[in-house]
Each structure stands twice: as structure tokens, then as C-alpha cells.
Scaffold this active site. Structure first.
Site, PDB file in Angstrom:
ATOM      1  N   THR A 219      -1.165  -4.591  -0.999  1.00 14.87           N
ATOM      2  CA  THR A 219      -1.331  -3.636   0.100  1.00 14.87           C
ATOM      3  C   THR A 219      -2.806  -3.395   0.393  1.00 14.87           C
ATOM      4  OG1 THR A 219      -1.275  -1.611  -1.277  1.00 14.87           O
ATOM      5  CG2 THR A 219       0.837  -2.456  -0.463  1.00 14.87           C
TER       6      THR A 219
ATOM      7  N   PRO B 130       2.394  -5.767  -5.775  1.00 14.49           N
ATOM      8  CA  PRO B 130       2.530  -5.209  -4.427  1.00 14.49           C
ATOM      9  C   PRO B 130       1.434  -4.198  -4.110  1.00 14.49           C
ATOM     10  CG  PRO B 130       4.675  -5.403  -5.427  1.00 14.49           C
ATOM     11  CD  PRO B 130       3.678  -5.737  -6.503  1.00 14.49           C
ATOM     12  N   TYR B 131       1.067  -3.339  -5.073  1.00 16.56           N
ATOM     13  CA  TYR B 131      -0.022  -2.394  -4.826  1.00 16.56           C
ATOM     14  C   TYR B 131      -1.290  -3.121  -4.425  1.00 16.56           C
ATOM     15  CZ  TYR B 131      -4.236   0.182  -5.900  1.00 16.56           C
ATOM     16  OH  TYR B 131      -5.495   0.712  -5.819  1.00 16.56           O
ATOM     17  N   ALA B 132      -1.697  -4.116  -5.225  1.00 16.38           N
ATOM     18  CA  ALA B 132      -2.930  -4.842  -4.931  1.00 16.38           C
ATOM     19  C   ALA B 132      -2.838  -5.551  -3.581  1.00 16.38           C
ATOM     20  CB  ALA B 132      -3.218  -5.843  -6.044  1.00 16.38           C
TER      21      ALA B 132
END
Length: 332
Positions: A144, A140-142
Site C-alpha cells: 500500500t 499488503p501493508y508495504a
């Protein structure tokens, strides 16, 4: 030149602000202090608040009408945390970045340098990438970061906002003069966990040992944070040369051009210790990937920038910062 740095009280943002000051560029810092530190804002124009707060951003531009560009470093960045809290990560990293873009357009700011991430890439078979490599974010971080890049590109295509996305590889180290460094007492990245292991007298866990690399451990392009910071100075100075109405969005990778496995990083780390740390193997963490390293032609050709500090420099500066961090930053 004056620049607004969002997230300018965090690890990278504060180091960018320091590099700007050293280069004669005046930073204005906007930070919510959710993860940033007030100590990193001393002697700088500082506004405590959120990038989504339109009234606050309007006030900053009213009080600093000579802001030349914005460096957008504000984000949540811990991969396993993003797996556990994707809603929070999309809200903080994507929704608020969209709000920020609207605030910049309203205030007539047409230059944005965006802190993106190499974690969005799908590595080639040789685990190298460049700016034209396929994207395949695995956390999810990547995602975003990938979503923000696409969003900014769409905005730049039709609105008066030019965007330079700097895709960071893996930052290590601290300001060589020890004025800024990583603010977290127990950071989750590999080098941070090695330092924790040395401090606690426990083995270091190599998380993931069957990746398709030369020794089975993950591979990364470890770039010194001061080199990253000076790349932002180069990007600001060459912005109008590289970003035009015909090319309103541009991507540049920031790395060393060398891949280092976790086992190699660990060996280099131990070489600097009086008492070496032991290692144990463990499964990969949620969101982990094999990793990649970058070809650096575009950064050299367009920004006139190359990394100067070595892997050993980054480890040494990280150790020096860890030894004095608690005397610089008040425990929370």
C-alpha cells in the site's frame, strides 16, 4: 506556518504535531480516532473524521485558509493484520489517500509530506539501502505504501501538487518529555513485544532466526520517534527548496544509518532491566522480512537532518512511556 496533519492523533502523527509546536509551527489535526487518541489532540485545532470526507477537508481549509502544507500520517500499519485483511488495508491506505489528494487539489494545497515506509525496499546483499535501491514490498501493508508513492508521483507529474515521501525505518521511543508515545497497550513490533514480555513475566519470542544476518535474527534501523518528528520540521522548512516544478516528487529515507539485529536490540533492552527477560526462538510471522538499514546522505544533504538519539535512548524512553501510558491515556 500552519500545517494539517492527517493521523495527527496517532503515535507518529502526534509526535510530529508536538515537534511542530515546539518549533513554532501550528498543527491542525485530522484523525478518525480509529487508532489515534483524543488525548493527543489537547490544545490543538482538531477535527474528528476521515481523510476521504471531502466536505470535512473543505471545511478545514475554509476555516484555516493559511494552511501551508499537509503531513499525511493517516494509515493502518500492522503487517500481520494487513496479511489477514488486505482489502481493508488497500481501502484505508490507498483509496482514501487518493481521495485526500483530490481534496487537496480542489483546495489549492500544493505541498504534501507523505509518511512512507522502508518496508518497500529490496535490500542489497549487505542489507543496506538508499533511495535508489530496488523496491520489493513483501506484505499488503508495504505494497500500500509503494502504491501510494507511485500514485502521488503520477499526480505530481501533471497536477499542482508537490510530494515529499519520507520513508521511515523502524520508529522506537517516545517524546523525551513524555507528552506523546505509542498509543497501543500491546504493540506488535519487536521492542513493544519485549516490554510486554517483561511486564507479563514471560519469555520474548525472537520470530525468525535464519535470516541472512550476522546472528540469524532480523535486522532493522531503529530510529527514535522524536528524531523522525524533527525530520518533518526540517522537511517542512526546506520544502520549497527541495520540491519544485521541475522536481515535484522526491523520496528521502529517515533512519540512523546503523543496523541492529533483534538479538542485539534484545541485549540492549535487557541491559536496562533489573530482571532480564529470557528469549525463545519462534518462526517468522506472516509478512516478516530480513530487514535493512539505510544510508543517510540524502536526508543530511537535503534536509540538514541527522538522527541524534541512540538505540539506548529509544529503549529507555519506550520503557518510561510504557510505565505511565495508562495514566495518560484512558483505557478503551
Amino acid at each position: 506556518m500552519k500545517v494539517l496533519i492527517t493521523g495527527g492523533a496517532g503515535y507518529i502523527g502526534s509526535t510530529v504535531a508536538q515537534a511542530c509546536l515546539d518549533a513554532g509551527i501550528t498543527p491542525v489535526v485530522l484523525d478518525s480516532l480509529v487508532t489515534g487518541r483524543r488525548e493527543f489532540t489537547a490544545d490543538r485545532a482538531f477535527y474528528e473524521g476521515d481523510i476521504s470526507d471531502g466536505a470535512l477537508v473543505d471545511r478545514i481549509f475554509a476555516e484555516h485558509p493559511d494552511i501551508h502544507a499537509v503531513v499525511h500520517c493517516a494509515a493502518l500499519i500492522v503487517v500481520p493484520e494487513s496479511v489477514a485483511d488486505p482489502v481493508g488495508y488497500y481501502r484505508a491506505n490507498v483509496v482514501k489517500s487518493l481521495d485526500l489528494a483530490g481534496h487537496l487539489l480542489r483546495n489549492g494545497c500544493d505541498r504534501l509530506v507523505f509518511s512512507s515506509s522502508a518496508s518497500i525496499y529490496r535490500a542489497n546483499d549487505d542489507l543496506t539501502v538508499d533511495e535508489d535501491s530496488a523496491l520489493d514490498p513483501q506484505s499488503p501493508y508495504a505494497r500500500t505504501k509503494a502504491v501510494c508513492e507511485g500514485m502521488f508521483a503520477d499526480i505530481a507529474a501533471t497536477q499542482p501538487l508537490r510530494v515529499l515521501s519520507l520513508r521511515y525505518f523502524n520508529p522506537i521511543g517516545a517524546d523525551p518529555e513524555m507528552r506523546t508515545g505509542i498509543q497501543h497497550p500491546r504493540p506488535s513490533h519487536a521492542l513493544g513485544r519485549m516490554i510486554q514480555a517483561a511486564e507479563d513475566g514471560v519469555p520474548f519470542e525472537i520470530t525468525g532466526t535464519d535470516w541472512p544476518t550476522r546472528d540469524g535474527s532480523g535486522i532493522r534501523d531503529y530510529v527514535h520517534v522524536w528524531d523522525l518528528a524533527t525530520a518533518h520540521v526540517a522537511a517542512l522548512r526546506s520544502f520549497d527548496e527541495n520540491l519544485t516544478d521541475e522536481r515535484p516528487h522526491l523520496v528521502v529515507n529517515l533512519g540512523t544509518g546503523r543496523g541492529t539485529t533483534v538479538r542485539e536490540l534484545f541485549a540492549a533492552f535487557n541491559s536496562l532491566l533489573d530482571t532480564p527477560v529470557e528469549a525463545v526462538e519462534a518462526p517468522a510471522r506472516p509478512g516478516d522480512v530480513a530487514g535493512a538499514w539505510t544510508r543517510t546522505d540524502r536526508a543530511r544533504d537535503l534536509l540538514g537532518w541527522e538522527a541524534r538519539y541512540s538505540l539506548t535512548d529509544g529503549i529507555r524512553h519506550s520503557l518510561q512511556w510504557a510505565a505511565l501510558r495508562d495514566s495518560v491515556l484512558t483505557p478503551r
